[in-house]
Design an enzyme around this catalytic site. Structure first.
Site: not given
Length: 192
Positions: A150, A166
């Site tokens: 992201h 992440c």
């Protein structure tokens, strides 16, 4: 949106089952024709779709695209076939929240995602305060945690091990990468 893994799996099984039934019906129709020479075979919608997919590329998808995430040097590599097209600097998971290593594929693509804090559960809507930036590329899920690639609202942290598992990218760069991916694009996460 299908955020519950159980529901997502059920929908996928339903889709695969429906596709299987359509193919079985087409096979039955083709076998039941009395004289295949005298009876012209008209393509069904299923075979027309398969032909269309073979002849023209799908939008937003390079057929042989793949990603390699290298945790040690904190780099994400975008390949088309065996050719390295571009390399990006990334941030990865911190100690006790390491980015998982292995072979994955893109499971979810979202623009302007909502972020939910993994510890407190507090939801943050899209905008400048959202730590996911403007794009989400999900590739690993379990009942509680979602791992993906992201954007970030803290671009100065790119190049460090700071996330909850992440992979973070500069927001402009993930917007560029996002346009080249599709559900099912292979992702390899390597420790080196």
């Amino acid at each position: 949106m299908l955020t519950n893994p159980s529901i997502r799996r059920s929908v996928m099984l339903l889709c695969f089952g429906a596709a299987g039934l359509l193919l079985a019906a087409e096979w039955h129709i083709m076998r039941s024709r009395p004289d295949p020479v005298a009876t012209p075979i008209r393509p069904t919608r299923v075979s027309q779709l398969a032909t269309l997919l073979r002849q023209s590329p799908l939008p937003n998808m390079v057929r042989e695209a793949r990603l390699v995430i290298r945790l040690g040097p904190k780099k994400l590599e975008y390949y088309e076939g065996e050719t390295l097209i571009k390399q990006y600097d990334i941030a990865v998971g911190q100690a006790d929240w390491e980015t998982p290593v292995g072979h994955f594929s893109v499971l979810d693509l979202r623009e302007n995602p909502l972020w939910k804090h993994p510890i407190t559960g507090k939801a943050i809507p899209t905008g400048p305060e959202n730590p996911l930036g403007s794009r989400w590329i999900g590739f690993a899920y379990d009942d509680e945690y979602h791992i993906g690639i992201h954007g970030t609202n803290q671009e100065e942290l790119v190049g460090q091990a700071v996330s909850h598992g992440c992979v973070r990218m500069r927001d402009g760069e993930i917007q560029e990468l996002y346009q080249k991916l599709a559900i099912g694009t292979p992702i390899t996460v390597s420790p080196e």
